[in-house]
Design a protein around this motif. Sequence first.
Motif, short mmCIF file in Angstrom:
data_model
loop_
_atom_site.label_atom_id
_atom_site.label_comp_id
_atom_site.label_asym_id
_atom_site.label_seq_id
_atom_site.Cartn_x
_atom_site.Cartn_y
_atom_site.Cartn_z
N CYS A 25 0.84 -1.21 0.18
CA CYS A 25 -0.03 0.04 -0.18
C CYS A 25 0.98 1.30 0.00
N LEU A 77 0.60 4.21 0.83
CA LEU A 77 0.30 5.21 1.97
C LEU A 77 0.71 4.51 3.23
N CYS A 78 0.72 3.17 3.22
CA CYS A 78 1.30 2.36 4.38
C CYS A 78 2.61 2.53 4.28
N HIS A 87 -1.83 -7.10 3.81
CA HIS A 87 -2.06 -6.70 2.14
C HIS A 87 -1.72 -7.94 1.38
N LYS A 95 -6.80 0.01 5.71
CA LYS A 95 -6.62 1.31 6.43
C LYS A 95 -6.87 2.56 5.84
N HIS A 96 -6.49 2.30 4.44
CA HIS A 96 -6.39 3.68 3.78
C HIS A 96 -7.32 3.88 2.38
ZN LIG Z 1 -2.40 1.39 3.81
#
Ligand SMILES: [Zn+2]
Length: 549
Positions: free
Chosen positions: A120, A122-123, A140, A150-151
């Motif tokens: 991810c 953003l992670c 993931h 989460k995002h």
């Molecule tokens: Zn994420």
Amino acid sequence: MNDKLYPDELVCSLIARKVHYLGKKGYKRTLHSMFGSPHVQNKYDLPSRLEDLSHATNLEVDELLYNHTLYPYYYSFLTDKQRENLTRSMIKGAGTGRSPNQYAGLTRSLIRSNTQLFLCPLCMKEDINSVGEPYWHRAHQLPGVLVCYKHNVMLHSCCPTCKSAIGFTTINEICITPAFCASGHNLTLTVQNHDENLFIVAVESYTLLRGIISDNTIIQQKYLQALRNKGHINKLRTSVIDHHFLMEQFFERFSPEFLRVIHVDIPQSDNKQSWFRKILRNQYTKNMHPIYHLLMMVFLSNTIASFLNISIEKDFNAGRWPCLNVACNFYREKVINRVIQEKREGNVKPLGVFECPYCGFTYSRVGPDKKRDDIYKIHHILKTGDLWDKKWEEIIKIAKGVKHLIRELKVSGTYILKKLRDNNLTHLLGGHEDFTKAQEVVRERFTIFLRDHKSTSRTELAQINRRDYWWLRNYDREWLEQILTNNELVLKKRKLFLEITRKNPKATRTELSEINDVVYRWLWRNDYDWLQNHLPPSRRSGKRLRHLE
Ligand SMILES: [Zn+2]
Ligand SMILES: [Zn+2]
Ligand SMILES: [Zn+2]
């Protein structure tokens, strides 16, 4: 570099980071230091030899299992034996026979595990900010998960710009989580997800990964309870699940297109071996891929957590049940303290068998009991016993007809009739009252009455046609139940059909039949006149529709 595992980091990710730090030649050295051998072939999802790794990392084996592998996710729906084997093969590794993936049933499943690692963007950014480097997350890599829980952005398994691969799944090839692809494109490019179901699958998969399910023994019962609560029961065939109808509803929640996107095979309602039908059967509930359970639970209850909160109705009220033998000293007293419960294959409703310890009178009843008085109901008499038989012999000598016998023996008219026929006593039927003839007349009268009152509720029916309703209820109850449930089914199908025509006001006959083929065909067979009155005018002579019959 940090040689501790980060939160939610895969075991293989730590190896990749170590190898990266030491350079290519450090690969065998790393394996040796972590697993005590340079020749370990480990999968990213269910690695083995965790006992060795536990010594090398100073982490408890359980912590590795539950926080750094996909073990809790797969563990959820396995049989006890499979659970035991999977745990042992992951902890010990070599010499335990099969690989963890085999024990978890993954090699036989139609659901394929991912062949590439996902990240991810953003992670990744967050990881760089918090621990200084990105790493591969467990959450993931779950089958069917395409977005970050989460995002809610799309996960990358390849560069979003040039599509080149970014991570592989065997240890030999695995690389650290990259921030750029081989051609230098930035991998933190985010693509927002707009499919609510994709997000739900990601969130609920993560719920399973956190190990929400430890006891899986009552999952099948909860499925049946959820179906019962939602009324997904085919009343016409005494409470067998209506799979066609159920699957239609399922596809409204998760369309075949969506299933294709998350790589789940599309079930067929007439195939008993399809996952959708197998998962509801006791012998298969365990040993089905977690994604199937996830979809079924979300379909029935919106979230896994709320599904697990479904409370299972006790099938039979009270811990003691009455003897229902009028000749017994304990008639209507609660002297039976044991119920033998039979689950019937394909049947949602349980059957209880009750035997009086004093007189041997044995009866069965279909549960669950809903009202307090339900415990005085008999479905079938299985054994009458000496006391009742003696009373029968006495009463039969002075019997004044069926009504009289019912009153004296407190059993159903159907049972009395059968008993009279079995004992060649049918002359009693014609004596005081010709029961069979009366039955014929009332049945016919009620059938005609019902035809004109199709959309009337049961209570209203009882009020409008009090005489016949109560006669049937007293002497011909099974027939009455049958015809009333048929009537309710007709109503249900009509309602569904009207819903379809309302949503598709311009649809032709053929289009309507295609939108909901099952309901259409059912009405065609069972409620032809009504259907004809509610169809749009036929464009042709109507001949073309005949093939549907
Ligand atoms: Zn994420
Ligand atoms: Zn690229
Ligand atoms: Zn008794």
